[in-house]
Structures are given as C-alpha cells and as structure tokens.
Design a protein around this motif. Structure first.
Motif, PDB file in Angstrom:
ATOM      1  N   TRP A  49       0.948  -1.272   0.151  1.00  0.00           N
ATOM      2  CA  TRP A  49       0.064  -0.135  -0.044  1.00  0.00           C
ATOM      3  C   TRP A  49       0.741   1.425  -0.075  1.00  0.00           C
ATOM      4  CZ3 TRP A  49      -4.241   2.170  -1.582  1.00  0.00           C
ATOM      5  CH2 TRP A  49      -4.627   3.341  -1.006  1.00  0.00           C
ATOM      6  N   PRO A  50       2.029   1.241   0.715  1.00  0.00           N
ATOM      7  CA  PRO A  50       2.811   2.638   0.567  1.00  0.00           C
ATOM      8  C   PRO A  50       3.044   3.032  -0.651  1.00  0.00           C
ATOM      9  CG  PRO A  50       3.511   1.154   2.650  1.00  0.00           C
ATOM     10  CD  PRO A  50       2.552   0.354   1.629  1.00  0.00           C
ATOM     11  N   LEU A  51       3.541   1.981  -1.573  1.00  0.00           N
ATOM     12  CA  LEU A  51       3.555   2.413  -3.040  1.00  0.00           C
ATOM     13  C   LEU A  51       2.582   2.992  -3.774  1.00  0.00           C
ATOM     14  CD1 LEU A  51       5.515  -0.903  -4.052  1.00  0.00           C
ATOM     15  CD2 LEU A  51       6.495   1.346  -3.254  1.00  0.00           C
ATOM     16  N   VAL A  52       1.243   2.749  -3.310  1.00  0.00           N
ATOM     17  CA  VAL A  52      -0.048   3.372  -3.875  1.00  0.00           C
ATOM     18  C   VAL A  52      -0.243   4.547  -3.169  1.00  0.00           C
ATOM     19  CG1 VAL A  52      -2.116   2.894  -4.346  1.00  0.00           C
ATOM     20  CG2 VAL A  52      -0.926   0.837  -4.551  1.00  0.00           C
ATOM     21  N   SER A  53      -0.106   4.703  -1.966  1.00  0.00           N
ATOM     22  CA  SER A  53      -0.242   5.984  -1.067  1.00  0.00           C
ATOM     23  C   SER A  53       0.752   6.961  -1.645  1.00  0.00           C
ATOM     24  CB  SER A  53       0.092   5.551   0.204  1.00  0.00           C
ATOM     25  OG  SER A  53      -0.424   6.819   0.928  1.00  0.00           O
ATOM     26  N   ALA A  54       1.885   6.624  -1.859  1.00  0.00           N
ATOM     27  CA  ALA A  54       2.875   7.752  -2.566  1.00  0.00           C
ATOM     28  C   ALA A  54       2.441   8.436  -3.657  1.00  0.00           C
ATOM     29  CB  ALA A  54       4.256   6.980  -2.660  1.00  0.00           C
ATOM     30  N   GLN A  55       1.527   7.772  -4.481  1.00  0.00           N
ATOM     31  CA  GLN A  55       1.017   8.268  -5.851  1.00  0.00           C
ATOM     32  C   GLN A  55      -0.178   9.072  -5.631  1.00  0.00           C
ATOM     33  OE1 GLN A  55       3.310   8.027  -8.087  1.00  0.00           O
ATOM     34  NE2 GLN A  55       4.489   7.049  -6.574  1.00  0.00           N
ATOM     35  N   LEU A  56      -0.671   9.196  -4.257  1.00  0.00           N
ATOM     36  CA  LEU A  56      -1.886  10.062  -3.860  1.00  0.00           C
ATOM     37  C   LEU A  56      -1.642  11.254  -3.545  1.00  0.00           C
ATOM     38  CD1 LEU A  56      -4.064   7.187  -2.377  1.00  0.00           C
ATOM     39  CD2 LEU A  56      -3.995   8.016  -4.691  1.00  0.00           C
ATOM     40  N   PRO A  57      -2.099  12.461  -3.698  1.00  0.00           N
ATOM     41  CA  PRO A  57      -1.856  13.494  -3.297  1.00  0.00           C
ATOM     42  C   PRO A  57      -2.128  13.602  -1.669  1.00  0.00           C
ATOM     43  CG  PRO A  57      -3.373  13.966  -5.105  1.00  0.00           C
ATOM     44  CD  PRO A  57      -3.120  12.640  -4.938  1.00  0.00           C
ATOM     45  N   PRO A  58      -1.243  14.247  -0.782  1.00  0.00           N
ATOM     46  CA  PRO A  58      -1.387  14.328   0.544  1.00  0.00           C
ATOM     47  C   PRO A  58      -2.652  14.495   1.323  1.00  0.00           C
ATOM     48  CG  PRO A  58       0.831  15.068  -0.117  1.00  0.00           C
ATOM     49  CD  PRO A  58      -0.047  15.042  -1.436  1.00  0.00           C
ATOM     50  N   ALA A  59      -3.614  15.172   0.482  1.00  0.00           N
ATOM     51  CA  ALA A  59      -4.674  15.642   0.965  1.00  0.00           C
ATOM     52  C   ALA A  59      -5.462  14.666   1.223  1.00  0.00           C
ATOM     53  CB  ALA A  59      -5.392  16.918   0.057  1.00  0.00           C
ATOM     54  N   LEU A  60      -5.265  13.540   0.297  1.00  0.00           N
ATOM     55  CA  LEU A  60      -6.203  12.121   0.517  1.00  0.00           C
ATOM     56  C   LEU A  60      -5.476  11.253   1.172  1.00  0.00           C
ATOM     57  CD1 LEU A  60      -8.560  10.770  -0.446  1.00  0.00           C
ATOM     58  CD2 LEU A  60      -7.533  10.257  -2.752  1.00  0.00           C
ATOM     59  N   ALA A  61      -4.106  11.059   1.144  1.00  0.00           N
ATOM     60  CA  ALA A  61      -3.295   9.911   1.468  1.00  0.00           C
ATOM     61  C   ALA A  61      -3.300  10.209   2.924  1.00  0.00           C
ATOM     62  CB  ALA A  61      -2.103   9.837   0.746  1.00  0.00           C
ATOM     63  N   THR A  62      -3.246  11.359   3.448  1.00  0.00           N
ATOM     64  CA  THR A  62      -3.074  11.606   4.999  1.00  0.00           C
ATOM     65  C   THR A  62      -4.231  12.150   5.588  1.00  0.00           C
ATOM     66  OG1 THR A  62      -2.161  13.623   4.585  1.00  0.00           O
ATOM     67  CG2 THR A  62      -0.539  12.090   4.645  1.00  0.00           C
ATOM     68  N   SER A  63      -5.290  12.044   4.952  1.00  0.00           N
ATOM     69  CA  SER A  63      -6.776  12.823   5.631  1.00  0.00           C
ATOM     70  C   SER A  63      -7.231  11.690   6.478  1.00  0.00           C
ATOM     71  CB  SER A  63      -7.536  12.855   4.414  1.00  0.00           C
ATOM     72  OG  SER A  63      -7.853  11.641   3.998  1.00  0.00           O
ATOM     73  N   ALA A  64      -8.400  11.875   6.989  1.00  0.00           N
ATOM     74  CA  ALA A  64      -9.008  11.128   8.115  1.00  0.00           C
ATOM     75  C   ALA A  64      -9.640   9.951   7.221  1.00  0.00           C
ATOM     76  CB  ALA A  64     -10.168  11.771   8.542  1.00  0.00           C
ATOM     77  N   HIS A  65      -9.588   9.716   6.026  1.00  0.00           N
ATOM     78  CA  HIS A  65     -10.164   8.811   5.303  1.00  0.00           C
ATOM     79  C   HIS A  65      -8.907   7.556   4.984  1.00  0.00           C
ATOM     80  CE1 HIS A  65     -13.644  11.523   4.362  1.00  0.00           C
ATOM     81  NE2 HIS A  65     -12.803  12.236   3.894  1.00  0.00           N
ATOM     82  N   ALA A  66      -7.610   8.006   5.327  1.00  0.00           N
ATOM     83  CA  ALA A  66      -6.511   7.111   4.863  1.00  0.00           C
ATOM     84  C   ALA A  66      -6.545   5.760   5.283  1.00  0.00           C
ATOM     85  CB  ALA A  66      -5.489   7.791   5.378  1.00  0.00           C
ATOM     86  N   PRO A  67      -7.406   5.427   6.451  1.00  0.00           N
ATOM     87  CA  PRO A  67      -7.185   3.759   6.689  1.00  0.00           C
ATOM     88  C   PRO A  67      -8.353   3.144   5.854  1.00  0.00           C
ATOM     89  CG  PRO A  67      -7.414   5.356   8.885  1.00  0.00           C
ATOM     90  CD  PRO A  67      -7.599   6.575   7.579  1.00  0.00           C
ATOM     91  N   LYS A  68      -9.080   3.778   5.445  1.00  0.00           N
ATOM     92  CA  LYS A  68     -10.223   3.070   4.411  1.00  0.00           C
ATOM     93  C   LYS A  68      -9.928   2.886   2.918  1.00  0.00           C
ATOM     94  CE  LYS A  68     -14.179   4.749   7.423  1.00  0.00           C
ATOM     95  NZ  LYS A  68     -15.471   5.059   7.548  1.00  0.00           N
ATOM     96  N   LEU A  69      -8.748   3.716   2.691  1.00  0.00           N
ATOM     97  CA  LEU A  69      -8.333   3.898   1.169  1.00  0.00           C
ATOM     98  C   LEU A  69      -8.025   2.415   0.493  1.00  0.00           C
ATOM     99  CD1 LEU A  69      -6.488   7.174   0.992  1.00  0.00           C
ATOM    100  CD2 LEU A  69      -9.151   6.659   0.622  1.00  0.00           C
TER     101      LEU A  69
END
Length: 515
Positions: free
Chosen positions: A404-424
């Motif tokens: 998942w970190p390889l995917v998360s790194a390709q998401l803008p931080p506003a989404l990747a580190t938001s309150a929604h992050a655990p569900k992504l």
C-alpha cells in the motif's frame, strides 16, 4: 480523427493507471430538428449504452471480466469516461446521476471533470499547466531565458478556449512583462501586433469568456490589427496567421486537426525556405500537425516540435487523479478537501510534465539527428514496455498491505494523509492499485535511467529487472534515510549518490541473482 486521438491517448497511457482510448459519436440531424437537443440527447444515449455493459444486471453476460492464465477472475473491468468537445457540465452531472440510478457501484468515478465533486479542466487550466512546463523547457533548450529576457509567442485558440485562454493566464503569471503575444487566432478573428497584444485586454476576454472578435482594436499599437473572420479575406487572414506572424514560439492551442500537413507545412517557413516563422512549436492542441508535417519541418529547418501526446498530457493525468479520489471518498467528502486536493494535483501535474520535458530535451541533446516527436514516442514506448513486463509479474500478487505505501505515495497528501486514509486500501480496487504501482515504477525507471538503458535491455530480462528495481528502490530509500539521519558531514553527498545510482546497481545485482 478518432484514430489519431486514440494514438495520442495510447502514448499518454504511460502516465495513468487507467489506460485509455477515444470515442467519437457522429450524429446526423434531420431537417427541422434542434441540433443542440439532439447533440446532448446523443450524449445521454451513449452514456446509457456504456452503462449497459457494466451495471450489475447485464455485465455478467456482456462484459468479459479480466482473468489470469488459469481462468481465475481477477475482478470486473472498470470503465471511466472523460469529457471532450461539446460535453457540458449539465451533461456531466446527468451522466453521474444516471450511473447512480442504474446501480453502478462507483457512479461518481464513472465521469471526470465534474463541476462540483471533480476538477473541471477549464476552470483550473490543468492541460495548460503542462503545456507551459514544456514551453519553458523548449525555450531554454533553444537558448532563451524566459524569465530574464524578452521573448514572443503566437497561439491559435481563442481567449475563451480551455487551453489557449489558460495559457494566456499562465504566461502572464509566470513571465509578466518578458513575454509578448504577437499573434492570436480563433474561430472569430485574428489579432497581430509586433509590439504585443495588450495582456490586460486578452485577460479581460479570458475572464469574460469572450471570443477574440470582442478585442478592443484601439488598444493595439500602430502596427497591430484585428481582422474579423466574417469575410473570405478575413477567413484567409485568420487561417494563415500561424504561418505569417514571426515569433520565438508557437503554441497551437486550438484549431482543426491536420491544419498543418504535408501539402502546406512549408508555408510555415519564411521566404528563404529554410527559416521557420517560430523557433519552436509546443503542441497544446491534439493533431494540429500531421506526422508528415512534423518530420518535414524537422528535415527542412531542424524545427523542434514538442508532440501533443507529451505537451498536453496533463489533462488526462488530472482526470486520473480525480477518478481515484472519486473511488475513495464520497462527493461530499471530496468537496470538503477539494481546495487542498486540487492545489496538490496542480503541483503534481507540473512535476510530471517537468520530468518528461527534461528527459525529452536531454535525449535530444544527445541525439541531434532524431526529431523530438520520435523521442517523445520512444519515451512512451519505453515506459509502456516496462509496465507490460511488470504487469505480468504483478498479476500473481495477492493484495498485500505491505504494498500500500507504493500506492499511497502516488496520491496527493490531502487524500493519502486525510481522515479517510485507513479506509483507502479497501476502497481502491486491487486491480487499480496494481496498475498504480506498475505505471509509477515504470515511469520512474525510464526517467531515472534513460532511454538507451531500457531499450538495450532484452525482453526476457526486463520483467525480473523491473521487479528487482521495485524491491531495491525501497531498500535504497531506507539506506538513504539512514545516511541522512546520521549527522555526518558527508551524509548529503552519500545520500544523493545512493538515490542517483544505487537503485540501478542494486537492481542489476539482484536481477542477476534471480537468473
């Protein structure tokens, strides 16, 4: 036209996990039939036909699901639509509502450039941001320092157009008094002024969504003129502006496909038959030049031309960024983080354009005999080749939280580190996640290591090397972090060396061990 757009799209597919194609719908109005109603009704019917293929009630018998070598289903085929000519915000909202009404599981992700819960291309100038990056690199490649010395530009496409209008805004933002727009043409008129068409007047038209015909001719210099395209002579002047006006750069940001073709491209040369009327062309619009025109201008004048599939690629990348957000959060959740998300997406678009632009001109400097459009295609082919090789290996991977970190790194931080992050990780389909990993790695590998290295690698070795590169990239990054945290005086230099060449060396060693 559809085939040409599809080919350009295939070259842009290197940058997005979705892949992509093109569709054109031809409509023949009957006598007395309202054209506008027919056109938008056609959009609805075409969207409905696409939904016929993917909604739960019909997809099992119509759509072939993706399967592995043993016929084990890998998941449903996901289809996303993006708007182009003649598609209005009202159409976009209708399509999303229709997808929801028909039971599509991710209706908001069915369509991009949504006016509210999306990123409207014209409003944010997403395509033009990428065109501007390539333009800046092109100017520097021909010896112009665009922020430090005066230069000139001519454009096709009106101030009320998506790409041309936003280009005017960006030119003013980035270069101020250093840039002069000496020629502009749209469907209504053409304006020419060697002193520069007043930028404040062009921005007035842009902000008011007004065509060039509404330009105040009194604001032009004594050498300037505005010619309306309401007479045969006016149409001829409009149609030849891009050839006649001399400028440092030409950005076709609107106009019909094949405007410059094999039979007329020599009109772009001055009277000596050797000197082009612009020193560089950056294709903001798709298909304005044919392949034959590009090659002829390179052979006759050595003219550098940045191909459409590179220059205007940021539009489809932005759509991709919107689609992945639509799959992860609800419309209301997206609206809540939209301002920050869009700002970060614009930054990512400029960054991705910069990576390709720098490599494109670096490759051109190493090989002056190959035209830029050919190098542009080779970059796309190289990334797609690595993607295909890595996809074959990734098909055997089950969903793994460690990836998942390889995917998360390709998401803008506003989404990747938001309150929604655990569900992504659960919301984003695994097939999509794999494609994100594959495409992002493939582009990093090619941009970092260069064309010659990838093109020289045999097909049989490419999959194992790509996988080793993916694994060693993470290990080298951890080593670089450790070196940076050591506090030694030489740490920054060692960290830079590790990141610059360590991944390739480690991957080659690991891939050799695999063999």
């Amino acid at each position: 036209e559809c085939f040409g757009l599809s080919w350009a799209q295939q070259l842009k597919n290197k940058d997005i996990p979705e892949g992509g194609s093109k569709a054109v719908c031809l409509v023949t109005p009957q006598p007395g039939e309202d054209r506008t109603f027919l056109m938008h009704n056609c959009v609805k019917r075409m969207a409905d036909a696409m939904l016929d293929l993917i909604v739960p009630s019909t997809r099992d018998t119509i759509v072939t699901r993706t399967v592995d070598a043993d016929d084990v289903p890998l998941g449903d085929e996901l289809i996303f639509l993006g708007p182009d000519e003649n598609i209005t915000p009202t159409d976009l909202d209708w399509i999303v509502a229709r997808a929801a009404a028909r039971g599509y599981t991710m209706p908001s992700a069915f369509m991009s450039s949504k006016p509210r819960a999306g990123i409207n291309h014209k409003e944010y100038g997403v395509t033009s941001e990428g065109v501007a990056v390539f333009l800046g690199e092109a100017l520097r490649a021909i010896g112009i320092k665009p922020t430090e010395e005066p230069w000139t530009i001519k454009l096709t496409g009106g101030p009320d157009g998506d790409v041309a209008g936003n280009m005017l805004k960006i030119l003013h933002r980035d270069y101020g008094q250093m840039v002069r727009v000496v020629g502009l043409a749209d469907g209504t008129a053409c304006a020419e002024d060697p002193e520069g068409i007043p930028m404040e007047e062009l921005l007035r038209l842009f902000e008011g969504s007004l065509p060039l015909a509404d330009l105040k001719a009194s604001m032009l210099s004594g050498q300037g003129k505005l010619t309306l395209a309401d007479t045969p002579a006016g149409v001829a002047a409009r149609n030849t502006m891009h050839n006649r006006v001399v400028a440092d750069a030409f950005v076709p940001a609107g106009g019909r496909p094949a405007t410059m073709n094999a039979s007329n491209c020599e009109d772009f040369l001055l009277s000596d038959g050797k000197t082009p009327s612009a020193r560089v062309i950056v294709e903001g619009a798709n298909l304005f030049l044919t392949p034959e025109a590009r090659l002829s201008l390179f052979e006759k004048a050595g003219l550098p031309i940045v191909k459409d599939s590179s220059a205007n690629k940021c539009g489809v990348i932005c759509s991709s960024m919107e689609i992945r957000a639509s799959m992860c959060v609800s419309d209301e959740e997206f609206v809540a983080l939209k301002t920050e998300y869009v700002e970060q997406v614009l930054g990512l678009l400029r960054q991705m354009a910069q990576l390709e632009a720098k490599q494109l001109f670096a490759e051109a400097a190493r090989d002056v005999t190959t035209p830029l459009p050919a190098l542009s295609e080779r970059i796309s082919f190289a990334i797609l080749r690595v993607s295909d090789a890595l996809s074959t290996l990734m098909d055997s991977y089950a969903q793994d939280k460690q990836l998942w970190p390889l995917v998360s790194a390709q998401l803008p931080p506003a989404l990747a580190t938001s309150a929604h992050a655990p569900k992504l990780p659960e919301r984003l389909p695994w097939e999509y996640q794999k494609s994100v990993i594959v495409k992002s790695l493939a582009s990093r590998l090619v941009y970092r290591e260069g064309l010659s290295f990838i093109e020289a690698m045999p097909d049989a070795r490419l999959p194992s090397f790509s996988l080793a590169y993916l694994e060693e990239e993470q290990r080298v990054a951890r080593l670089a972090d450790a070196v940076a945290a050591s506090g030694h005086s030489y740490a920054p230099e060692v960290e830079a060396l590790l990141l610059q060449g360590g991944v390739r060396v480690a991957a080659e060693k690991a891939a050799g061990t695999m063999r």
